[in-house]
Design a protein around this motif. Structure first.
Motif, PDB file in Angstrom:
ATOM      1  N   VAL A  44      60.937  28.129  10.103  1.00 32.31           N
ATOM      2  CA  VAL A  44      60.641  27.310  11.273  1.00 32.31           C
ATOM      3  C   VAL A  44      59.205  27.585  11.720  1.00 32.31           C
ATOM      4  CG1 VAL A  44      61.218  26.908  13.699  1.00 32.31           C
ATOM      5  CG2 VAL A  44      63.045  27.195  12.017  1.00 32.31           C
ATOM      6  N   GLY A  45      58.451  26.501  11.936  1.00 28.49           N
ATOM      7  CA  GLY A  45      57.059  26.601  12.354  1.00 28.49           C
ATOM      8  C   GLY A  45      56.062  26.532  11.213  1.00 28.49           C
ATOM      9  N   ASP A  46      56.517  26.722   9.967  1.00 30.44           N
ATOM     10  CA  ASP A  46      55.602  26.631   8.817  1.00 30.44           C
ATOM     11  C   ASP A  46      55.059  25.213   8.686  1.00 30.44           C
ATOM     12  OD1 ASP A  46      56.036  29.281   8.153  1.00 30.44           O
ATOM     13  OD2 ASP A  46      57.283  28.857   6.395  1.00 30.44           O
ATOM     14  N   THR A  47      53.873  25.112   8.120  1.00 37.62           N
ATOM     15  CA  THR A  47      53.245  23.822   7.851  1.00 37.62           C
ATOM     16  C   THR A  47      53.690  23.309   6.488  1.00 37.62           C
ATOM     17  OG1 THR A  47      51.334  24.297   9.225  1.00 37.62           O
ATOM     18  CG2 THR A  47      51.011  22.686   7.463  1.00 37.62           C
ATOM     19  N   VAL A  96      57.983  22.646   9.920  1.00 41.81           N
ATOM     20  CA  VAL A  96      59.392  22.914   9.645  1.00 41.81           C
ATOM     21  C   VAL A  96      60.107  23.178  10.972  1.00 41.81           C
ATOM     22  CG1 VAL A  96      60.986  24.497   8.490  1.00 41.81           C
ATOM     23  CG2 VAL A  96      58.837  23.862   7.376  1.00 41.81           C
ATOM     24  N   VAL A  97      61.248  22.501  11.189  1.00 44.83           N
ATOM     25  CA  VAL A  97      62.030  22.681  12.419  1.00 44.83           C
ATOM     26  C   VAL A  97      63.407  23.304  12.158  1.00 44.83           C
ATOM     27  CG1 VAL A  97      60.809  20.866  13.677  1.00 44.83           C
ATOM     28  CG2 VAL A  97      62.880  20.292  12.395  1.00 44.83           C
ATOM     29  N   LYS A 154      59.276  17.771  11.043  1.00 43.47           N
ATOM     30  CA  LYS A 154      58.810  16.811  12.061  1.00 43.47           C
ATOM     31  C   LYS A 154      57.288  16.754  12.048  1.00 43.47           C
ATOM     32  CE  LYS A 154      62.965  16.206  13.781  1.00 43.47           C
ATOM     33  NZ  LYS A 154      63.740  15.081  13.413  1.00 43.47           N
ATOM     34  N   THR A 155      56.739  15.636  12.480  1.00 47.91           N
ATOM     35  CA  THR A 155      55.304  15.495  12.616  1.00 47.91           C
ATOM     36  C   THR A 155      54.790  16.427  13.712  1.00 47.91           C
ATOM     37  OG1 THR A 155      53.515  13.931  13.010  1.00 47.91           O
ATOM     38  CG2 THR A 155      55.532  13.568  14.257  1.00 47.91           C
ATOM     39  N   LYS A 156      53.541  16.813  13.615  1.00 49.19           N
ATOM     40  CA  LYS A 156      52.910  17.639  14.655  1.00 49.19           C
ATOM     41  C   LYS A 156      52.260  16.760  15.714  1.00 49.19           C
ATOM     42  CE  LYS A 156      51.840  21.563  11.680  1.00 49.19           C
ATOM     43  NZ  LYS A 156      50.740  22.318  11.055  1.00 49.19           N
ATOM     44  N   ARG A 157      52.296  15.459  15.524  1.00 48.43           N
ATOM     45  CA  ARG A 157      51.609  14.540  16.441  1.00 48.43           C
ATOM     46  C   ARG A 157      52.245  14.510  17.826  1.00 48.43           C
ATOM     47  NH1 ARG A 157      50.872   9.489  12.341  1.00 48.43           N
ATOM     48  NH2 ARG A 157      49.750  10.662  10.779  1.00 48.43           N
TER      49      ARG A 157
END
Length: 95
Positions: A61-64, A75-76, A91-94
């Protein structure tokens, strides 16, 4: 190598894109890393539809997530090598 089951564009990508129909959990898939002109093999953990992504390594979780040498999201939910990546775990980071 026969026709690849998935494609990876850059050596640093953490996902490949499935290019064949009917990928089922437990299969060994052959992939082609295009930029390096090398092949890799991964055992699939889930059924994966054509055009969807397969994890090339474990992700937390949190990885790009890198695809085409580009950041495509975060990653969520934990992802294991061979897992299906889609909207349920990336999920998108936008927003």
């Amino acid at each position: 190598m026969s026709i690849p089951h998935f494609l990876v564009h850059e050596d640093g990508d953490v996902v490949g894109v499935v290019t064949v129909e009917g990928v089922k959990a437990g299969q060994d898939l052959n992939g082609w890393v295009m930029a390096e002109d090398k092949t890799i093999t991964i055992k699939v953990n889930n059924d994966i539809p054509i055009g969807h992504k397969i994890a090339l390594k474990d992700l937390n979780v949190g990885d790009t997530v890198m695809k085409y040498g580009t950041d495509i999201g975060k990653v969520v939910a934990p992802i294991k090598k061979g897992d299906h990546l889609h909207v349920h775990n990336v999920k998108t980071k936008r927003w």
